[in-house]
Design a protein around this motif. Structure first.
Motif, short mmCIF file in Angstrom:
data_model
loop_
_atom_site.label_atom_id
_atom_site.label_comp_id
_atom_site.label_asym_id
_atom_site.label_seq_id
_atom_site.Cartn_x
_atom_site.Cartn_y
_atom_site.Cartn_z
N TYR A 105 15.40 -0.26 -11.66
CA TYR A 105 14.00 0.05 -11.91
C TYR A 105 13.15 -1.10 -11.37
N GLY A 106 11.95 -0.77 -10.94
CA GLY A 106 11.04 -1.81 -10.48
C GLY A 106 10.43 -2.57 -11.65
N GLU A 107 9.92 -3.72 -11.36
CA GLU A 107 9.22 -4.52 -12.36
C GLU A 107 7.72 -4.31 -12.22
N PRO A 108 6.99 -4.31 -13.34
CA PRO A 108 5.54 -4.13 -13.26
C PRO A 108 4.86 -5.10 -12.30
N GLU A 109 5.39 -6.32 -12.23
CA GLU A 109 4.79 -7.32 -11.35
C GLU A 109 4.92 -6.93 -9.88
N GLU A 110 6.00 -6.25 -9.53
CA GLU A 110 6.19 -5.82 -8.14
C GLU A 110 5.15 -4.77 -7.75
N PHE A 111 4.92 -3.85 -8.66
CA PHE A 111 3.89 -2.84 -8.44
C PHE A 111 2.52 -3.50 -8.36
N ALA A 112 2.26 -4.43 -9.25
CA ALA A 112 0.95 -5.08 -9.33
C ALA A 112 0.62 -5.87 -8.07
N LYS A 113 1.60 -6.49 -7.48
CA LYS A 113 1.34 -7.29 -6.28
C LYS A 113 0.85 -6.41 -5.12
N PHE A 114 1.39 -5.21 -5.02
CA PHE A 114 0.93 -4.32 -3.95
C PHE A 114 -0.51 -3.86 -4.19
N VAL A 115 -0.82 -3.51 -5.43
CA VAL A 115 -2.19 -3.11 -5.76
C VAL A 115 -3.15 -4.27 -5.51
N THR A 116 -2.71 -5.47 -5.84
CA THR A 116 -3.54 -6.65 -5.62
C THR A 116 -3.88 -6.81 -4.15
N PHE A 117 -2.91 -6.58 -3.28
CA PHE A 117 -3.20 -6.64 -1.84
C PHE A 117 -4.25 -5.61 -1.45
N LEU A 118 -4.12 -4.38 -1.95
CA LEU A 118 -5.04 -3.32 -1.56
C LEU A 118 -6.49 -3.63 -1.95
N VAL A 119 -6.68 -4.31 -3.07
CA VAL A 119 -8.05 -4.61 -3.52
C VAL A 119 -8.53 -5.97 -3.05
N SER A 120 -7.72 -6.65 -2.27
CA SER A 120 -8.06 -8.00 -1.84
C SER A 120 -8.83 -8.01 -0.54
N GLY A 121 -9.32 -9.19 -0.18
CA GLY A 121 -10.00 -9.37 1.09
C GLY A 121 -9.07 -9.26 2.28
N ALA A 122 -7.76 -9.29 2.03
CA ALA A 122 -6.79 -9.15 3.12
C ALA A 122 -6.71 -7.71 3.61
N ASN A 123 -7.12 -6.76 2.77
CA ASN A 123 -7.16 -5.36 3.18
C ASN A 123 -8.56 -5.03 3.68
N THR A 124 -8.67 -4.81 4.96
CA THR A 124 -9.97 -4.51 5.55
C THR A 124 -10.00 -3.16 6.27
N TYR A 125 -8.84 -2.44 6.31
CA TYR A 125 -8.80 -1.22 7.14
C TYR A 125 -7.96 -0.09 6.54
N LEU A 126 -7.40 -0.30 5.37
CA LEU A 126 -6.59 0.75 4.74
C LEU A 126 -7.45 1.49 3.73
N THR A 127 -7.67 2.76 3.96
CA THR A 127 -8.43 3.57 3.02
C THR A 127 -8.00 5.04 3.13
N GLY A 128 -8.15 5.77 2.04
CA GLY A 128 -7.81 7.18 2.02
C GLY A 128 -6.32 7.46 2.05
N GLN A 129 -5.51 6.46 1.75
CA GLN A 129 -4.07 6.61 1.84
C GLN A 129 -3.41 6.71 0.46
N SER A 130 -2.20 7.26 0.45
CA SER A 130 -1.42 7.38 -0.78
C SER A 130 -0.10 6.67 -0.57
N TYR A 131 0.21 5.76 -1.48
CA TYR A 131 1.40 4.93 -1.34
C TYR A 131 2.30 5.08 -2.57
N LEU A 132 3.60 4.93 -2.35
CA LEU A 132 4.54 4.89 -3.46
C LEU A 132 5.18 3.51 -3.54
N VAL A 133 5.34 3.03 -4.75
CA VAL A 133 6.11 1.81 -5.01
C VAL A 133 7.28 2.27 -5.86
N ASP A 134 8.40 2.63 -5.20
CA ASP A 134 9.45 3.37 -5.91
C ASP A 134 10.87 2.97 -5.54
#
Length: 261
Positions: free
Chosen positions: A225-254
């Motif tokens: 099973y994944g750890e909550p922190e692993e899931f959280a790190k990906f979400v953190t990237f998506l809402v960060s200033g490092a993400n400037t071009y990803l939108t309208g997408q659906s991702y799985l952390v599984d």
């Protein structure tokens, strides 16, 4: 990599435990101000105390029932007032009860709609005036059922998939305002929700919960099973200033669980 999250203001729903709490912790570590929200004040106060030392940002909380429209309005306004704005919105909600189609009546469907879809719609609507000021990020937390329906979870399968349609449509509508919106679905992440589902399936089949967990892990290529922190790190990237071009997408952390392309 500089995630450029220092002094950013984030509102996270259902953040007194599980995935919401894990996301809050990662954002606090990166220097963001985080507003926690759930119905349980005792849990919120404990999480605020736990997370506050992790970073330089502020950690606040608002007790809110996100199935209530007025509560959402108050939550958003309090967040903007305390932090001076909202840059990041993370929509999240507890999963609806498990069961088959014939197990649920109109009231069950209505409750799930209000919790798992309408709450996201309302919170986005209330947050938009703040997000539009300088551009912002929205992440909607869903489920792996956005790619493959999960047996025995018809309510979740229905409303989580609707979130994808909402996010994809809003990606185009909000792009001129420099607002990026994405959907992220967790697979088998080690939270209380997964423990509950494993127990539900075990009781239904008359086997031990450990047996169900073992079978579930056997379907995951990474073998755990994944750890909550692993899931959280990906979400953190998506809402960060490092993400400037990803939108309208659906991702799985599984961990590779879902086989769809």
């Amino acid at each position: 990599m500089d995630l450029k999250l220092e002094r950013k203001n984030a509102l996270i729903l259902a953040s007194s435990q599980g995935l919401g709490k894990a996301i809050a912790a990662e954002l606090v570590k990166e220097g963001a101000n985080v507003m926690l929200a759930s119905r349980d004040e005792q849990k919120l106060a404990a999480v605020q105390k736990e997370l506050s030392p992790l970073g330089a940002g502020k950690v606040g909380y608002v007790v809110a029932d996100i199935t209530n429209a007025e509560a959402i309005k108050s939550l958003v306004s309090q967040t903007a007032l305390e932090f001076g704005g909202i840059d990041i919105l993370i929509n999240n909600a507890g999963g609806p009860p498990g069961g088959s189609f014939t197990d649920f009546n109109d009231e069950d469907w209505q409750q799930s709609f209000e919790l798992n879809l309408l709450s996201f719609i309302r919170t986005i609507r209330e947050s938009l005036p703040h997000l539009k000021k300088q551009g912002g990020k929205i992440v909607n937390i869903a489920s792996s059922s956005i790619k493959e329906p999960i047996p025995g979870l018809i309510l979740s399968n229905t409303f989580r998939t609707a979130i994808v349609g909402l996010s994809k449509t809003l990606a185009s509508e909000l792009a001129p305002d420099k607002i990026l919106i994405n959907t992220v679905g967790p697979g088998r992440i080690a939270t209380d929700r997964i423990q509950h589902l494993d127990k539900m399936n075990a009781d239904k089949l008359g086997v031990t919960q450990e047996k169900i967990t073992e079978q579930s892990i056997g379907k995951i290529p990474l073998g755990r099973y994944g750890e909550p922190e692993e899931f959280a790190k990906f979400v953190t990237f998506l809402v960060s200033g490092a993400n400037t071009y990803l939108t309208g997408q659906s991702y799985l952390v599984d961990g590779g669980l879902v086989k769809s392309i």
